[in-house]
Scaffold this motif. Sequence first.
Motif, PDB file in Angstrom:
ATOM      1  N   ARG A  42       0.841  -1.205   0.000  1.00 30.57           N
ATOM      2  CA  ARG A  42       0.000   0.000   0.000  1.00 30.57           C
ATOM      3  C   ARG A  42       0.875   1.254   0.000  1.00 30.57           C
ATOM      4  O   ARG A  42       0.595   2.218  -0.724  1.00 30.57           O
ATOM      5  N   ARG A  85       2.412   1.768  -3.427  1.00 29.65           N
ATOM      6  CA  ARG A  85       1.413   2.283  -4.368  1.00 29.65           C
ATOM      7  C   ARG A  85       1.184   3.773  -4.140  1.00 29.65           C
ATOM      8  O   ARG A  85       1.144   4.556  -5.095  1.00 29.65           O
ATOM      9  N   LYS A  86       1.034   4.179  -2.867  1.00 33.71           N
ATOM     10  CA  LYS A  86       0.817   5.598  -2.570  1.00 33.71           C
ATOM     11  C   LYS A  86       2.010   6.440  -3.013  1.00 33.71           C
ATOM     12  O   LYS A  86       1.836   7.541  -3.543  1.00 33.71           O
ATOM     13  N   SER A 126      -6.959  -2.765  -5.786  1.00 31.42           N
ATOM     14  CA  SER A 126      -6.414  -1.778  -4.856  1.00 31.42           C
ATOM     15  C   SER A 126      -6.828  -2.104  -3.451  1.00 31.42           C
ATOM     16  O   SER A 126      -7.857  -2.712  -3.230  1.00 31.42           O
TER      17      SER A 126
END
Length: 63
Positions: free
Chosen positions: A33, A36-37, A62
């Motif tokens: 996560r 991805r951010k 996601s």
Amino acid sequence: MGPHVAVTPGPHQAAIAIALNIPVGTVRSRLNRARRKLRIAIDPGAARDEEVEHERGLAPASD
């Protein structure tokens, strides 16, 4: 341990899990996560690219 764990070489995921007293799967999920951010923060177009890949079945959903 701080956010640098996600972006620099360091302890293995199992060691992070032990240090934080959480399951290894949770470590993996949080690292993915965070990656991805970070990717989206660097390149906002990456969010749309991931949506298209997901729709085509080429990328995981996601978080």
